[in-house]
Motif scaffolding. Structure first.
Motif, PDB file in Angstrom:
ATOM      1  N   SER A 176     -53.055 -38.521  12.601  1.00 30.32           N
ATOM      2  CA  SER A 176     -51.766 -38.200  13.239  1.00 30.32           C
ATOM      3  C   SER A 176     -51.126 -39.438  13.846  1.00 30.32           C
ATOM      4  N   ARG A 177     -51.938 -40.291  14.429  1.00 30.53           N
ATOM      5  CA  ARG A 177     -51.396 -41.486  15.087  1.00 30.53           C
ATOM      6  C   ARG A 177     -50.857 -42.498  14.088  1.00 30.53           C
ATOM      7  N   LEU A 178     -51.416 -42.500  12.875  1.00 32.80           N
ATOM      8  CA  LEU A 178     -51.053 -43.536  11.913  1.00 32.80           C
ATOM      9  C   LEU A 178     -49.987 -43.092  10.920  1.00 32.80           C
ATOM     10  N   LEU A 179     -49.865 -41.792  10.708  1.00 30.56           N
ATOM     11  CA  LEU A 179     -49.022 -41.290   9.630  1.00 30.56           C
ATOM     12  C   LEU A 179     -47.536 -41.298  10.017  1.00 30.56           C
ATOM     13  N   ASP A 180     -46.715 -41.831   9.124  1.00 35.24           N
ATOM     14  CA  ASP A 180     -45.255 -41.768   9.265  1.00 35.24           C
ATOM     15  C   ASP A 180     -44.814 -40.337   8.944  1.00 35.24           C
ATOM     16  N   ARG A 181     -44.146 -39.685   9.879  1.00 39.86           N
ATOM     17  CA  ARG A 181     -43.761 -38.292   9.697  1.00 39.86           C
ATOM     18  C   ARG A 181     -42.299 -38.121   9.286  1.00 39.86           C
ATOM     19  N   HIS A 182     -41.549 -39.223   9.169  1.00 36.94           N
ATOM     20  CA  HIS A 182     -40.108 -39.117   8.976  1.00 36.94           C
ATOM     21  C   HIS A 182     -39.640 -39.560   7.598  1.00 36.94           C
ATOM     22  N   HIS A 183     -40.491 -40.249   6.839  1.00 38.07           N
ATOM     23  CA  HIS A 183     -40.106 -40.741   5.513  1.00 38.07           C
ATOM     24  C   HIS A 183     -41.122 -40.272   4.477  1.00 38.07           C
ATOM     25  N   PRO A 184     -40.776 -40.301   3.212  1.00 42.50           N
ATOM     26  CA  PRO A 184     -41.745 -39.951   2.174  1.00 42.50           C
ATOM     27  C   PRO A 184     -42.968 -40.860   2.251  1.00 42.50           C
ATOM     28  N   VAL A 185     -44.155 -40.305   2.116  1.00 41.11           N
ATOM     29  CA  VAL A 185     -45.405 -41.051   2.193  1.00 41.11           C
ATOM     30  C   VAL A 185     -46.250 -40.712   0.981  1.00 41.11           C
ATOM     31  N   ARG A 186     -46.796 -41.764   0.363  1.00 42.63           N
ATOM     32  CA  ARG A 186     -47.747 -41.592  -0.735  1.00 42.63           C
ATOM     33  C   ARG A 186     -49.140 -41.881  -0.175  1.00 42.63           C
ATOM     34  N   LEU A 187     -50.024 -40.878  -0.232  1.00 36.61           N
ATOM     35  CA  LEU A 187     -51.363 -40.969   0.358  1.00 36.61           C
ATOM     36  C   LEU A 187     -52.414 -40.976  -0.733  1.00 36.61           C
ATOM     37  N   LEU A 188     -53.379 -41.876  -0.610  1.00 36.90           N
ATOM     38  CA  LEU A 188     -54.578 -41.871  -1.461  1.00 36.90           C
ATOM     39  C   LEU A 188     -55.776 -41.639  -0.550  1.00 36.90           C
ATOM     40  N   GLU A 189     -56.505 -40.549  -0.810  1.00 36.63           N
ATOM     41  CA  GLU A 189     -57.718 -40.287  -0.028  1.00 36.63           C
ATOM     42  C   GLU A 189     -58.933 -40.483  -0.921  1.00 36.63           C
ATOM     43  N   ILE A 190     -59.805 -41.402  -0.518  1.00 34.74           N
ATOM     44  CA  ILE A 190     -61.008 -41.740  -1.281  1.00 34.74           C
ATOM     45  C   ILE A 190     -62.184 -41.007  -0.656  1.00 34.74           C
ATOM     46  N   GLY A 191     -62.810 -40.115  -1.443  1.00 35.82           N
ATOM     47  CA  GLY A 191     -63.876 -39.293  -0.896  1.00 35.82           C
ATOM     48  C   GLY A 191     -63.277 -38.148  -0.107  1.00 35.82           C
ATOM     49  N   CYS A 192     -62.542 -37.287  -0.786  1.00 32.84           N
ATOM     50  CA  CYS A 192     -61.712 -36.299  -0.083  1.00 32.84           C
ATOM     51  C   CYS A 192     -62.501 -35.127   0.473  1.00 32.84           C
ATOM     52  N   GLY A 193     -63.756 -34.925   0.011  1.00 35.08           N
ATOM     53  CA  GLY A 193     -64.515 -33.780   0.497  1.00 35.08           C
ATOM     54  C   GLY A 193     -63.780 -32.487   0.213  1.00 35.08           C
ATOM     55  N   SER A 194     -63.683 -31.632   1.220  1.00 35.33           N
ATOM     56  CA  SER A 194     -62.998 -30.353   1.040  1.00 35.33           C
ATOM     57  C   SER A 194     -61.488 -30.504   0.949  1.00 35.33           C
ATOM     58  N   GLY A 195     -60.958 -31.662   1.389  1.00 32.56           N
ATOM     59  CA  GLY A 195     -59.522 -31.902   1.334  1.00 32.56           C
ATOM     60  C   GLY A 195     -58.785 -31.561   2.619  1.00 32.56           C
ATOM     61  N   VAL A 196     -59.523 -31.258   3.702  1.00 39.36           N
ATOM     62  CA  VAL A 196     -58.853 -30.801   4.930  1.00 39.36           C
ATOM     63  C   VAL A 196     -57.977 -31.882   5.551  1.00 39.36           C
ATOM     64  N   TYR A 197     -58.336 -33.159   5.359  1.00 40.67           N
ATOM     65  CA  TYR A 197     -57.535 -34.212   5.985  1.00 40.67           C
ATOM     66  C   TYR A 197     -56.246 -34.465   5.198  1.00 40.67           C
ATOM     67  N   VAL A 198     -56.295 -34.237   3.901  1.00 41.90           N
ATOM     68  CA  VAL A 198     -55.070 -34.276   3.102  1.00 41.90           C
ATOM     69  C   VAL A 198     -54.160 -33.124   3.520  1.00 41.90           C
ATOM     70  N   ARG A 199     -54.748 -31.947   3.717  1.00 40.38           N
ATOM     71  CA  ARG A 199     -53.957 -30.803   4.177  1.00 40.38           C
ATOM     72  C   ARG A 199     -53.307 -31.105   5.528  1.00 40.38           C
ATOM     73  N   HIS A 200     -54.058 -31.733   6.431  1.00 39.39           N
ATOM     74  CA  HIS A 200     -53.520 -32.063   7.753  1.00 39.39           C
ATOM     75  C   HIS A 200     -52.333 -33.012   7.625  1.00 39.39           C
ATOM     76  N   ALA A 201     -52.497 -34.051   6.790  1.00 39.01           N
ATOM     77  CA  ALA A 201     -51.405 -35.013   6.605  1.00 39.01           C
ATOM     78  C   ALA A 201     -50.196 -34.347   5.966  1.00 39.01           C
ATOM     79  N   ALA A 202     -50.430 -33.458   4.996  1.00 40.11           N
ATOM     80  CA  ALA A 202     -49.330 -32.762   4.325  1.00 40.11           C
ATOM     81  C   ALA A 202     -48.581 -31.849   5.285  1.00 40.11           C
ATOM     82  N   ALA A 203     -49.297 -31.279   6.253  1.00 38.22           N
ATOM     83  CA  ALA A 203     -48.638 -30.419   7.242  1.00 38.22           C
ATOM     84  C   ALA A 203     -47.789 -31.245   8.200  1.00 38.22           C
ATOM     85  N   LEU A 204     -48.219 -32.467   8.502  1.00 38.81           N
ATOM     86  CA  LEU A 204     -47.466 -33.328   9.414  1.00 38.81           C
ATOM     87  C   LEU A 204     -46.204 -33.879   8.755  1.00 38.81           C
TER      88      LEU A 204
END
Length: 352
Positions: A176-204
Motif C-alpha cells: 500500500s505504501r509503495l503502490l501508485d493509486r492514481h495512474h495505470p500500473v503494470r505489476l509483475l509478481e514473482i512467486g505469487c502463491g495464492s495471489g492475494v497480494y496481487v488482489r490487494h494491489a488490484a483493489a487499491l
C-alpha cells in the motif's frame, strides 16, 4: 482371580502401594512423566490438529456435531470406517474432540479456532511446522550421514502458500505504501502463491494490470483460479515458470517478491535480482519482503530446512541482501523491519 471374578480374601494386589511409591521415586519414571506432559502429549495434539484441519474434519465439525458415518462420507471414505473411528477417538483422548451418543464435536479452544475460515493461515502454519519443520529436526543427523537432501517435491506448495499468509497484513501495508493509486500500473509478481497480494494491489488501483508467476505448477494453477473467482482474471495473467527462464517482453512499473528469495541459491541471487531489474521500466521499483536470519525459533528452523534442501539457500542476512540489490543495479536501496519483534523485512530498490 477366581472364575467368578472375585479376588480371594488372602490374595495380594498385583501392584502394591509400596511398589507404586518406589516407582514414583525412580528418576526415570519421573522423567517419563515429565516428558509425557511437557513434550509427548503436545506433539500428539499438534499432529492430530494438523490432520483434522487439513482433512476438513474441523471445518465440518464447526457446523455442528456429526457421527462417524457422516464424517466418513465428508472425507470420501466408503469402506474402512473402523480405523477412522479409532483416530477420532484418539482426538477425544487428546482433549481436542468430544464424543456423546456416537456424535463427535469440537472440544478444545484450539480446535474451535483452527476450524474458523479466517484462521486458515494459522492452520497452514501449524501444518508447515508438523509436516516440514519437524522432519528436518528429526532426520538431520541421518540425512547428513546418508548425504540426502530435501527436494522441492518434499514441500506442498499449497500449504506453504497458506502458511505464508500469517504475515499478510504487514506485506499488504508495505504494498500500500509503495503502490501508485492514481495512474495505470503494470505489476509483475514473482512467486505469487495464492495471489492475494496481487488482489490487494488490484483493489487499491482499478487501473492496475499484472503478470503473476509461480515456480510450482499446482500453485500457479490455483492462483489462476483465484484470479477468476475474485473477478480480476481479465486484468491478471498467471504463468508457471522460473523468472530466469521466462520470456518477458513487457516492462513493469513495480516488481514484487514475497517470501521467496531463499528459494534461489545464494550464489544466484544477484543474477535473479538483476533479471528482476531488467523487467522494470526506467524508474520502476522493486519490493522484496522476506524473513531474515537472526529471528526466533520458527525462522531458525525454516532456515535449517533450506540448508538441508537441494534447491534454494539460507535465509538472507539484511546487510548482504542490500549489497546484492546494489550489485544487481538497483539504486536508493532501503530495508525496513515490517513485523514487530521479528526479523521480517521489506527491501525497496529503484531501476535508475
Amino acid at each position: 482371580m477366581t472364575p467368578t471374578g472375585h479376588r480371594p480374601r488372602n490374595a495380594s494386589p498385583l501392584t502394591t502401594a509400596v511398589t507404586v511409591a518406589r516407582l514414583l521415586r525412580s528418576p526415570q519414571i519421573r522423567l517419563l512423566l515429565s516428558l509425557s506432559g511437557k513434550l509427548v502429549t503436545p506433539v500428539y495434539r499438534a499432529a492430530f490438529l494438523t490432520a483434522a484441519a487439513s482433512s476438513g474434519v474441523l471445518r465440518r465439525l464447526a457446523e455442528g456435531p456429526a457421527d462417524l458415518r457422516t464424517l466418513a462420507l465428508e472425507l470420501g471414505i466408503e469402506g474402512d470406517t473402523h480405523r477412522l473411528g479409532r483416530w477420532l477417538d484418539a482426538g477425544v483422548k487428546l482433549g481436542q474432540l468430544s464424543s456423546r451418543h456416537g456424535r463427535y464435536a469440537l472440544r478444545s479452544r484450539l480446535a474451535k479456532q483452527l476450524a474458523r475460515v479466517e484462521n486458515d493461515a494459522a492452520a497452514g502454519a501449524l501444518e508447515e511446522v508438523v509436516r516440514f519443520h519437524h522432519p528436518v529436526l528429526l532426520d538431520a543427523p541421518r540425512m547428513v550421514r546418508e548425504g540426502r537432501s530435501f527436494s522441492l517435491g518434499d514441500q506442498d506448495g499449497t500449504v506453504i502458500a497458506r502458511s505464508s499468509l500469517v504475515v499478510q497484513p504487514f506485506i499488504e501495508e508495505a504494498v500500500s505504501r509503495l503502490l501508485d493509486r492514481h495512474h495505470p500500473v503494470r505489476l509483475l509478481e514473482i512467486g505469487c502463491g495464492s495471489g492475494v497480494y496481487v488482489r490487494h494491489a488490484a483493489a487499491l488501483n482499478p487501473r492496475l494490470t499484472a503478470l503473476a508467476v509461480d515456480l510450482q505448477p499446482e500453485v500457479a494453477e490455483q492462483a489462476a483460479r483465484n484470479m477468476d473467482r475474485w473477478g480480476i482474471g481479465d486484468r491478471v495473467t498467471t504463468r508457471q515458470g522460473d523468472l530466469r527462464d521466462l520470456a518477458i517482453d513487457e516492462r513493469y512499473d513495480l516488481v514484487t517478491l514475497h517470501n521467496n528469495i531463499y528459494y534461489f541459491p545464494e550464489s544466484d541471487r544477484v543474477e535473479v535480482l538483476a533479471r528482476a531489474r531488467e523487467t522494470l521500466a526506467p524508474g520502476g521499483r522493486l519490493l522484496l519482503t522476506t524473513s531474515c536470519q537472526g529471528g526466533g525459533p520458527s525462522l531458525e528452523v525454516l532456515n535449517l530446512w533450506f540448508e538441508f534442501a537441494d534447491f534454494g539457500g539460507p535465509l538472507p542476512v539484511e546487510d548482504e541482501l542490500v549489497a546484492q540489490l546494489r550489485k544487481a543495479g538497483f539504486s536508493d536501496v532501503e530495508a525496513h523491519r515490517i513485523v514487530p519483534g521479528e526479523q521480517f523485512r521489506a527491501f525497496v530498490g529503484t531501476n535508475s
